[in-house]
Design a protein around this motif. Structure first.
Motif, PDB file in Angstrom:
ATOM      1  N   ARG A  70      67.697 -26.336  94.340  1.00  0.00           N
ATOM      2  CA  ARG A  70      66.494 -27.187  94.204  1.00  0.00           C
ATOM      3  C   ARG A  70      66.116 -27.883  95.512  1.00  0.00           C
ATOM      4  N   LEU A  77      62.359 -19.646  83.876  1.00  0.00           N
ATOM      5  CA  LEU A  77      61.630 -19.458  82.618  1.00  0.00           C
ATOM      6  C   LEU A  77      60.422 -18.532  82.744  1.00  0.00           C
ATOM      7  N   SER A  92      63.722 -28.257  76.530  1.00  0.00           N
ATOM      8  CA  SER A  92      65.086 -28.664  76.899  1.00  0.00           C
ATOM      9  C   SER A  92      65.782 -29.309  75.705  1.00  0.00           C
ATOM     10  N   TYR A 101      66.312 -21.845  75.995  1.00  0.00           N
ATOM     11  CA  TYR A 101      64.971 -22.460  76.102  1.00  0.00           C
ATOM     12  C   TYR A 101      63.964 -21.730  75.220  1.00  0.00           C
ATOM     13  N   ARG A 133      61.211 -32.588  94.357  1.00  0.00           N
ATOM     14  CA  ARG A 133      60.551 -33.896  94.363  1.00  0.00           C
ATOM     15  C   ARG A 133      61.138 -34.939  95.302  1.00  0.00           C
ATOM     16  N   PHE A 156      53.318 -28.184  88.357  1.00  0.00           N
ATOM     17  CA  PHE A 156      54.456 -27.335  88.749  1.00  0.00           C
ATOM     18  C   PHE A 156      54.135 -25.870  88.467  1.00  0.00           C
ATOM     19  N   ILE A 162      65.431 -20.526  99.215  1.00  0.00           N
ATOM     20  CA  ILE A 162      65.402 -19.974  97.856  1.00  0.00           C
ATOM     21  C   ILE A 162      63.964 -20.001  97.361  1.00  0.00           C
ATOM     22  N   PHE A 205      71.643 -18.006  87.560  1.00  0.00           N
ATOM     23  CA  PHE A 205      71.934 -19.380  87.111  1.00  0.00           C
ATOM     24  C   PHE A 205      72.405 -19.375  85.658  1.00  0.00           C
ATOM     25  N   HIS A 220      75.144 -28.748  91.451  1.00  0.00           N
ATOM     26  CA  HIS A 220      73.960 -28.486  90.612  1.00  0.00           C
ATOM     27  C   HIS A 220      72.765 -28.914  91.457  1.00  0.00           C
ATOM     28  N   THR A 268      73.522 -21.896  83.392  1.00  0.00           N
ATOM     29  CA  THR A 268      73.646 -23.345  83.206  1.00  0.00           C
ATOM     30  C   THR A 268      74.239 -23.701  81.845  1.00  0.00           C
TER      31      THR A 268
END
Ligand code: CP3
Length: 355
Positions: free
Chosen positions: A40, A91, A172, A166, A44, A58, A85, A219, A334, A221
């Motif tokens: 990430r 998603l 979430s 998801y 932000r 986004f 990256i 990923f 993470h 998670t």
């Protein structure tokens, strides 16, 4: 430009990338210091990201090649991370089936275009996937390859189980209890869903590689919410299928797995090029047990957020523990937290780069 693959495990797609610390570490070559990048890293905590984000959603940003290109480059320009990256999301993988998501402020992703009923979701997923919808992703990658020069570019996907969490919940969740119940009630249906996601992911990763990414990260998670055999059959098994399919393309495959410190042997059995672990795993212990494996991790992003001094101490401990390993990539355990102060990031990057 398409990558040129040799028969050996050499993952360099151009002369310039031969100087890549990141690709060297993946390749088990000596590096003068550990390469560094952050999950990430485009996000932000960066004021330049916030500036763009105040004008676009986004979802708009990841779907617009000019914006995705700019955002991917932001952390490279500011900190000189050793890998970029792709700015996208795990998603997007259901888009070839006409399933999209919105990002709701303060809530997270919200999947749409199907009813809450699992059968409606399955109906959509059994249509023929249309990969043309991903042209914006592949265009972004091609443009990035032109801009990045010597910095390698990572592509990625979610693990099928993580994405399924998801898709089934549509948002979430802390527990993803709906998918857990569904596994008990209709295991065959969940396997069918995971198989479709696996095949789609393999195709999407292959397309990313053919568009120019130098490595891919998967990923995982949420796999750890499954216990025992369920973890093997519903999560690990599908990551394994992806790795098997991608391995012949001969680029590094990183598996990031969260909360799986008790399942390191299972993850190693996947035979990834790099294993990326969270801060509950002990890097030096894994390195001792598996000296040939390249490891990535594992600074706690909460510590990076909370305290510069603590973050520097942890970074030093990690780098000391891994100093004899030629196969180590410094990262977080993470994704970086949105309110992390720039000065904390700068201190850690400067420290690792000074080694
Ligand atoms: O590392 C990278 O920056 C590459 C791009 C990337 C994003 N998300 C950008 C993003 C990657 C690889 C992801 C992975 C992802 N997305 C995962 C797996 C890894 C993980 O973090 O656990 C998951 C579960 C998602 C789904 C998703 N997307 C969630 C849960 C969220 C909300 C998180 C939050 O910060 O509130 C997103 C949004 C998202 N994905 C953002 C970014 C930069 C924040 C968007 C914004 O507000 O600008």
């Amino acid at each position: 430009m398409l990558p040129l693959f040799s028969k050996q495990t050499i993952w360099y797609s151009s002369e310039m990338e031969k100087n890549s610390l990141f690709l060297d570490a993946c390749n088990g070559k000596n590096t003068k210091r550990p390469p560094i990048w952050f999950m990430r890293q485009a996000g932000r905590y960066l004021p330049e990201y916030q500036a763009l984000r105040s004008k676009h959603t986004f979802v708009e940003m990841i779907h617009t090649p000019e914006l995705a290109h700019e955002v991917t480059l932001q952390p490279i320009k500011r900190y000189g991370f050793d890998a970029a990256i792709l700015y996208s999301d795990i998603l997007v993988i259901a888009e070839p089936f006409d399933i999209y998501f919105d990002f709701i402020e303060g809530k997270g992703p919200q999947l749409r275009n199907y009813d809450d009923d699992i059968h409606d979701l399955m109906n959509k997923l059994t249509a023929a996937p249309n990969f043309d919808v991903f042209s914006y992703v592949y265009e972004t990658i091609r443009e990035l390859k032109l801009s990045l020069k010597s910095t390698p570019l990572l592509g990625f996907s979610g693990s099928p189980f993580t994405v399924a969490c998801y898709l089934i919940e549509k948002q979430s969740s802390k527990t993803f209890s709906t998918i857990k119940s569904l596994i008990e009630e209709s295991p065959d249906l969940v396997h069918k869903l995971l198989k479709i996601l696996t095949d789609t992911t393999i195709q999407h990763l292959k397309n990313q590689i053919n568009s120019g990414v130098n490595a891919v990260q998967i990923f995982d998670t949420w796999g750890a919410i499954l216990e025992g055999d369920l973890y093997h059959s519903f999560s690990l098994n599908y990551i394994q299928q992806i790795i098997k399919a991608i391995k012949p393309l001969n680029i590094p495959i990183i598996v990031y797995s969260k909360n799986t410190h008790q399942r390191i042997n299972d993850l190693i059995s996947l035979n990834p090029t790099v294993l990326s672990v969270d801060w509950n795993s002990s890097l030096d212990k894994i390195a001792e047990d598996y000296p040939a494996l390249c490891l990535q991790g594992n600074l706690n992003p909460h510590i990076l957020h909370d305290s510069k001094e603590e973050a520097l101490l942890q970074a030093k401990t990690i780098c000391n523990e891994m100093k004899d390993s030629q196969r180590f990539i410094f990262n977080l355990g993470h994704g970086i937290l949105p309110k992390t102060p720039l000065s904390h990031v700068e201190a850690v990057v400067n420290y690792v780069k000074s080694l």
